[in-house]
Design a protein around this motif. Sequence first.
Motif, PDB file in Angstrom:
ATOM      1  N   MET A   1       0.832  -1.211   0.000  1.00  0.00           N
ATOM      2  CA  MET A   1       0.000   0.000   0.000  1.00  0.00           C
ATOM      3  C   MET A   1       0.864   1.257   0.000  1.00  0.00           C
ATOM      4  O   MET A   1       0.642   2.185  -0.789  1.00  0.00           O
ATOM      5  CB  MET A   1      -0.924  -0.012   1.224  1.00  0.00           C
ATOM      6  CG  MET A   1      -2.092  -0.968   1.146  1.00  0.00           C
ATOM      7  SD  MET A   1      -3.063  -0.985   2.686  1.00  0.00           S
ATOM      8  CE  MET A   1      -3.437   0.752   2.879  1.00  0.00           C
ATOM      9  N   ALA A   2       1.859   1.291   0.878  1.00  0.00           N
ATOM     10  CA  ALA A   2       2.714   2.473   0.978  1.00  0.00           C
ATOM     11  C   ALA A   2       3.497   2.686  -0.312  1.00  0.00           C
ATOM     12  O   ALA A   2       3.604   3.812  -0.818  1.00  0.00           O
ATOM     13  CB  ALA A   2       3.669   2.321   2.165  1.00  0.00           C
ATOM     14  N   ALA A   3       4.040   1.605  -0.876  1.00  0.00           N
ATOM     15  CA  ALA A   3       4.831   1.721  -2.102  1.00  0.00           C
ATOM     16  C   ALA A   3       3.974   2.163  -3.280  1.00  0.00           C
ATOM     17  O   ALA A   3       4.417   2.965  -4.117  1.00  0.00           O
ATOM     18  CB  ALA A   3       5.511   0.386  -2.411  1.00  0.00           C
ATOM     19  N   SER A   4       2.748   1.646  -3.368  1.00  0.00           N
ATOM     20  CA  SER A   4       1.889   2.004  -4.498  1.00  0.00           C
ATOM     21  C   SER A   4       1.480   3.472  -4.443  1.00  0.00           C
ATOM     22  O   SER A   4       1.438   4.150  -5.482  1.00  0.00           O
ATOM     23  CB  SER A   4       0.647   1.101  -4.521  1.00  0.00           C
ATOM     24  OG  SER A   4      -0.122   1.259  -3.344  1.00  0.00           O
ATOM     25  N   LEU A   5       1.198   3.986  -3.256  1.00  0.00           N
ATOM     26  CA  LEU A   5       0.821   5.392  -3.138  1.00  0.00           C
ATOM     27  C   LEU A   5       2.007   6.306  -3.476  1.00  0.00           C
ATOM     28  O   LEU A   5       1.856   7.303  -4.193  1.00  0.00           O
ATOM     29  CB  LEU A   5       0.322   5.680  -1.721  1.00  0.00           C
ATOM     30  CG  LEU A   5      -1.051   5.091  -1.368  1.00  0.00           C
ATOM     31  CD1 LEU A   5      -1.318   5.217   0.127  1.00  0.00           C
ATOM     32  CD2 LEU A   5      -2.151   5.791  -2.161  1.00  0.00           C
ATOM     33  N   ALA A   6       3.187   5.952  -2.955  1.00  0.00           N
ATOM     34  CA  ALA A   6       4.373   6.766  -3.256  1.00  0.00           C
ATOM     35  C   ALA A   6       4.723   6.685  -4.739  1.00  0.00           C
ATOM     36  O   ALA A   6       5.073   7.699  -5.363  1.00  0.00           O
ATOM     37  CB  ALA A   6       5.553   6.292  -2.400  1.00  0.00           C
TER      38      ALA A   6
ATOM     39  N   LEU B   1       9.914  -0.097  -8.525  1.00  0.00           N
ATOM     40  CA  LEU B   1       9.264  -1.077  -9.400  1.00  0.00           C
ATOM     41  C   LEU B   1       7.891  -0.594  -9.851  1.00  0.00           C
ATOM     42  O   LEU B   1       7.560  -0.631 -11.043  1.00  0.00           O
ATOM     43  CB  LEU B   1       9.147  -2.416  -8.678  1.00  0.00           C
ATOM     44  CG  LEU B   1       8.417  -3.541  -9.433  1.00  0.00           C
ATOM     45  CD1 LEU B   1       9.234  -3.985 -10.640  1.00  0.00           C
ATOM     46  CD2 LEU B   1       8.161  -4.738  -8.514  1.00  0.00           C
ATOM     47  N   LEU B   2       7.070  -0.127  -8.904  1.00  0.00           N
ATOM     48  CA  LEU B   2       5.716   0.293  -9.247  1.00  0.00           C
ATOM     49  C   LEU B   2       5.718   1.596 -10.038  1.00  0.00           C
ATOM     50  O   LEU B   2       4.866   1.790 -10.907  1.00  0.00           O
ATOM     51  CB  LEU B   2       4.888   0.448  -7.968  1.00  0.00           C
ATOM     52  CG  LEU B   2       4.604  -0.847  -7.207  1.00  0.00           C
ATOM     53  CD1 LEU B   2       3.768  -0.567  -5.963  1.00  0.00           C
ATOM     54  CD2 LEU B   2       3.886  -1.860  -8.093  1.00  0.00           C
ATOM     55  N   ARG B   3       6.663   2.479  -9.750  1.00  0.00           N
ATOM     56  CA  ARG B   3       6.735   3.727 -10.528  1.00  0.00           C
ATOM     57  C   ARG B   3       6.987   3.422 -11.994  1.00  0.00           C
ATOM     58  O   ARG B   3       6.344   4.001 -12.890  1.00  0.00           O
ATOM     59  CB  ARG B   3       7.840   4.619  -9.989  1.00  0.00           C
ATOM     60  CG  ARG B   3       8.116   5.858 -10.837  1.00  0.00           C
ATOM     61  CD  ARG B   3       9.299   6.629 -10.287  1.00  0.00           C
ATOM     62  NE  ARG B   3       9.665   7.747 -11.143  1.00  0.00           N
ATOM     63  CZ  ARG B   3      10.520   7.689 -12.154  1.00  0.00           C
ATOM     64  NH1 ARG B   3      11.101   6.529 -12.468  1.00  0.00           N
ATOM     65  NH2 ARG B   3      10.800   8.762 -12.876  1.00  0.00           N
ATOM     66  N   GLN B   4       7.926   2.519 -12.277  1.00  0.00           N
ATOM     67  CA  GLN B   4       8.208   2.157 -13.656  1.00  0.00           C
ATOM     68  C   GLN B   4       6.978   1.552 -14.328  1.00  0.00           C
ATOM     69  O   GLN B   4       6.703   1.801 -15.497  1.00  0.00           O
ATOM     70  CB  GLN B   4       9.365   1.162 -13.707  1.00  0.00           C
ATOM     71  CG  GLN B   4      10.692   1.713 -13.202  1.00  0.00           C
ATOM     72  CD  GLN B   4      11.168   2.884 -14.030  1.00  0.00           C
ATOM     73  OE1 GLN B   4      11.035   4.044 -13.624  1.00  0.00           O
ATOM     74  NE2 GLN B   4      11.717   2.598 -15.190  1.00  0.00           N
ATOM     75  N   PHE B   5       6.240   0.757 -13.580  1.00  0.00           N
ATOM     76  CA  PHE B   5       5.046   0.119 -14.142  1.00  0.00           C
ATOM     77  C   PHE B   5       3.939   1.147 -14.368  1.00  0.00           C
ATOM     78  O   PHE B   5       3.271   1.134 -15.409  1.00  0.00           O
ATOM     79  CB  PHE B   5       4.559  -0.983 -13.193  1.00  0.00           C
ATOM     80  CG  PHE B   5       3.689  -2.001 -13.863  1.00  0.00           C
ATOM     81  CD1 PHE B   5       4.236  -3.178 -14.371  1.00  0.00           C
ATOM     82  CD2 PHE B   5       2.329  -1.804 -14.000  1.00  0.00           C
ATOM     83  CE1 PHE B   5       3.443  -4.116 -14.994  1.00  0.00           C
ATOM     84  CE2 PHE B   5       1.530  -2.734 -14.626  1.00  0.00           C
ATOM     85  CZ  PHE B   5       2.090  -3.906 -15.124  1.00  0.00           C
TER      86      PHE B   5
ATOM     87  N   ALA C   1       2.749  -6.288 -11.474  1.00  0.00           N
ATOM     88  CA  ALA C   1       3.765  -5.646 -10.639  1.00  0.00           C
ATOM     89  C   ALA C   1       3.422  -5.777  -9.166  1.00  0.00           C
ATOM     90  O   ALA C   1       4.302  -6.020  -8.326  1.00  0.00           O
ATOM     91  CB  ALA C   1       3.902  -4.172 -11.019  1.00  0.00           C
ATOM     92  N   LEU C   2       2.144  -5.637  -8.830  1.00  0.00           N
ATOM     93  CA  LEU C   2       1.733  -5.771  -7.426  1.00  0.00           C
ATOM     94  C   LEU C   2       1.963  -7.190  -6.924  1.00  0.00           C
ATOM     95  O   LEU C   2       2.375  -7.396  -5.779  1.00  0.00           O
ATOM     96  CB  LEU C   2       0.254  -5.386  -7.278  1.00  0.00           C
ATOM     97  CG  LEU C   2      -0.094  -3.918  -7.534  1.00  0.00           C
ATOM     98  CD1 LEU C   2      -1.607  -3.714  -7.517  1.00  0.00           C
ATOM     99  CD2 LEU C   2       0.571  -3.016  -6.498  1.00  0.00           C
ATOM    100  N   ALA C   3       1.703  -8.170  -7.780  1.00  0.00           N
ATOM    101  CA  ALA C   3       1.903  -9.564  -7.386  1.00  0.00           C
ATOM    102  C   ALA C   3       3.381  -9.855  -7.149  1.00  0.00           C
ATOM    103  O   ALA C   3       3.750 -10.516  -6.168  1.00  0.00           O
ATOM    104  CB  ALA C   3       1.340 -10.500  -8.452  1.00  0.00           C
ATOM    105  N   VAL C   4       4.247  -9.361  -8.041  1.00  0.00           N
ATOM    106  CA  VAL C   4       5.683  -9.595  -7.895  1.00  0.00           C
ATOM    107  C   VAL C   4       6.217  -8.892  -6.650  1.00  0.00           C
ATOM    108  O   VAL C   4       6.980  -9.472  -5.869  1.00  0.00           O
ATOM    109  CB  VAL C   4       6.435  -9.115  -9.152  1.00  0.00           C
ATOM    110  CG1 VAL C   4       7.937  -9.159  -8.928  1.00  0.00           C
ATOM    111  CG2 VAL C   4       6.061  -9.985 -10.338  1.00  0.00           C
ATOM    112  N   LEU C   5       5.810  -7.650  -6.438  1.00  0.00           N
ATOM    113  CA  LEU C   5       6.258  -6.922  -5.254  1.00  0.00           C
ATOM    114  C   LEU C   5       5.764  -7.612  -3.983  1.00  0.00           C
ATOM    115  O   LEU C   5       6.515  -7.745  -3.010  1.00  0.00           O
ATOM    116  CB  LEU C   5       5.767  -5.476  -5.306  1.00  0.00           C
ATOM    117  CG  LEU C   5       6.133  -4.617  -4.095  1.00  0.00           C
ATOM    118  CD1 LEU C   5       7.649  -4.526  -3.939  1.00  0.00           C
ATOM    119  CD2 LEU C   5       5.516  -3.222  -4.222  1.00  0.00           C
ATOM    120  N   SER C   6       4.515  -8.056  -3.986  1.00  0.00           N
ATOM    121  CA  SER C   6       3.979  -8.760  -2.822  1.00  0.00           C
ATOM    122  C   SER C   6       4.783 -10.015  -2.528  1.00  0.00           C
ATOM    123  O   SER C   6       5.053 -10.340  -1.358  1.00  0.00           O
ATOM    124  CB  SER C   6       2.504  -9.125  -3.054  1.00  0.00           C
ATOM    125  OG  SER C   6       1.722  -7.968  -3.252  1.00  0.00           O
TER     126      SER C   6
END
Length: 260
Positions: free
Chosen positions: A65-70, A139-143, A177-182
Motif C-alpha cells: 500500500m505504501a509503495a503504491s501510493l508513493a 518497481l511500481l513507478r516504472q510500471f 507488478a503488485l503480485a511480484v512486489l507482494s
Amino acid sequence: MIAPFLWMVVTSLQAPESLVQFPPQLIPSSPHFSNYGEAFRNMPIGTFFFNSVKISILGTIGEVMAASLAAFAFARMEFRGKRIIFGLLLAAMMIPFQVTMIPVYVIIHSLGWLDNHASLIVPHFFGGAFASGAFGVFLLRQFFESVPKELEDASRIDGASRFRFFATILLPLSKPALAVLSLFVFMGIWNDLLTPVLFLSSEEKMPLTYGLAILSTVQHNFRYDLLMAGTLIAIVPIILCYIFAQRYVTQAFLRTGVKG
C-alpha cells in the motif's frame, strides 16, 4: 538449483545415524517421516507458523500500500523537487538495516511496541526497511509510467478524481507488478530473523525463523534431520506463493523495462 532442495528433503527423512555415513545415501533406505512429528514436539511450530503468517501477510499489505501510493505520486504527479526526492529514495536502497538498527530500536521503544507484533507490522505501512521500500516504489513507478496517459485523461473527463483513477483503473492494470512486489516483500518478511529477535523477547510471539534457529542450537544436539524437516515446513508457503504468482513475474519485468 534443485539439488540443495532435494538434499534438504532427503536429509529431513534420514535417521540421525545415517547423516554421517560415507558415502551419503541419496535415497533413504527407510524414510523417517517421524522426524516431522519430532520437530513439532521439540518446538511449538504451530504457534511460530501462525506468527509468521500474521506478520508476513499484514506487513506485505502495508508495504505494498505504501509503495503504491508513493509510486503513484512519483509517476503521475508533478511537484517541486520530485527528481531530487526520488534520487534520495533510490540512494536509500544502499543503506542496510544494520546501519539504522539502533535508532529504529529507540523509536520502537519510545512507542512502547517492544515485545509486540506491532513493532514488526506497523513500520511496513510507512515504507518498511529502506532497501525493500525503495525497491517497491521504484518497481511500481516504472510500471505506472507504462500505463498510457490517455487513460487518466479520459477518466478525468468522465469526472473521476485522481484517487479514483488510481484505485479503480491503475491498480487493476498493475496486478503483475503488485503480485511480484507482494511476493518479494512476503518472502523478505517471512525469512527475517534479525528484526523479530531485536524487537521481541517472548518465545510465544516469535516467528518460524526463530524456531529453526532453536533447532540448530546445542540444546537440540544439532539434529540436522529435524532442522531440515522444519526448514521444509518453512519454505512451503513461499513455494506456494511463487507457484501462484509466477505468471506475473515475466509480465511485470517486461512492462517495467518498456515504456509506451
